[in-house]
Design a protein around this motif. Structure first.
Motif: not given
Ligand code: 8YV
Length: 326
Positions: A54-58, A75-81
């Motif tokens: 995923x990456x960010x929202x939603x 696994x998130x592309x982005x610093x903020x989870x």
């Protein structure tokens, strides 16, 4: 080129475009459908899914996590989870990874851009020329210097530190507030967000969007910043009481604000759009081609590593496996 088909991985949300393209070049990963097809998809495939990308929202909420009985890692592309229910993941022993470090410089550059644009009013100055007002109305009104100011960083982590380093080049005096004082930090520590705000000209919000930081910058903190103070936010809209911010900006109780993030993106309150003491960016903190690629590749390293060995490279939460990996 489309890569190997895998039902063990599921895409959730509209992925950040570079991440989507880099993933598609390596894997053929199904997407979780929205709307009425979701239930049918889950009934057929939920049990196969071991990793979510995923990456960010939603993001990935508790209901989605509960619907995936064999989920092991997100696994998130982005610093903020903050768009992932990290507590729900932790309870199930599900690992969560993010993409730290590779975006710090770019986000810090964005913060500096916002500070300069807000205090020196460079955006308004550009519009002044384009609208023919220089010739018609004469000199553009004087602005506020950035060099030599007192700047408070709320959240002196990787991004906050990169912002501080840049501001040293502007001869700014740096103070910060974190939950805990950082041993050996060269910067002045303030005991609370309000104490920090009270003592600086510019307050830069660089915390995580963790629920513990919800409205950390409340009305009292904004009032402490005062009518000559500026707020800069490159973190998350949820960290600031947006209603109080709008009210204080409109009433002259704050000098100005530079905002890259908002409570309900991509919706920006009409009251903010009407103010000329604010600079508004469409959440572009890390949005350069190079940085978005570095974030995508780090997220893919996390995915590959997890599928190979059951380890995440940059975990926010380490996966807890109750059965042998494989
Ligand atoms: C991106 C961000 O907008 O990394 C973050 O936490 O806020 C931004 O860099 C987001 O991750 C979407 O990819």
């Amino acid at each position: 080129m489309t890569g190997a088909k895998t039902d063990a991985v599921l895409r959730i949300g509209n992925l950040e475009p570079t991440f989507a393209a880099e993933l598609a070049a390596r894997y053929d990963i199904p997407a979780l459908p929205d709307g009425p097809q979701r239930a049918a998809f889950l009934a057929e495939h939920a049990a196969d899914v071991r990793v979510v990308v995923t990456s960010g929202h939603p993001g990935v909420d508790a209901t989605t996590i509960a619907a995936l009985p064999n989920l092991e890692a997100i696994v998130n592309s982005g610093a903020g989870v903050d768009a992932i229910d990290v507590e729900a993941a932790k309870r199930r022993g599900i690992g969560v990874s993010n993409t730290p470090d590779v975006l710090s410089d770019t986000v810090a550059d964005t913060a500096l851009g916002l500070i300069l644009m807000t205090l020196r009013r460079f955006g308004a100055a550009d519009r002044y020329v384009r609208e023919g007002r220089w010739a018609r109305d004469g000199q553009f009104p004087y602005a506020r210097d950035v060099s030599g100011l007192q700047v408070g960083i709320l959240g002196l982590g990787r991004i906050g530190s990169a912002i501080a380093t840049r501001l040293l080049g502007f001869d700014c005096a740096i103070a910060y507030h974190n939950r805990h004082r950082i041993d050996g930090s060269p910067y002045r520590y303030a005991q609370s967000p309000a104490e920090l705000a009270e003592s600086v000209d510019v307050l830069v919000v660089a915390t995580t969007g963790d629920h513990r930081n919800h409205k950390l910058v409340d009305r009292a903190v904004l009032e402490a910043l005062g009518p000559d103070g500026y707020l800069i936010n490159i973190a998350r809209g949820s960290v600031v009481d947006q209603e109080a911010l709008v009210e204080l900006l409109a009433g002259g109780a704050l000098a100005g604000a530079g905002l890259d993030v908002f409570v309900d993106e991509p919706h920006v309150p009409a009251e903010l759009l009407a103010l000329d003491n604010v600079v508004l960016f469409p959440h572009i903190g890390s949005a350069t081609a190079r940085t978005r690629r570095a974030m995508a590749l780090l997220a893919i390293r996390n995915l590959d590593s997890y599928l190979d060995s059951g380890e995440l490279v940059t975990p926010v939460v380490r996966p807890r496996r109750s059965h042998p990996f494989g």
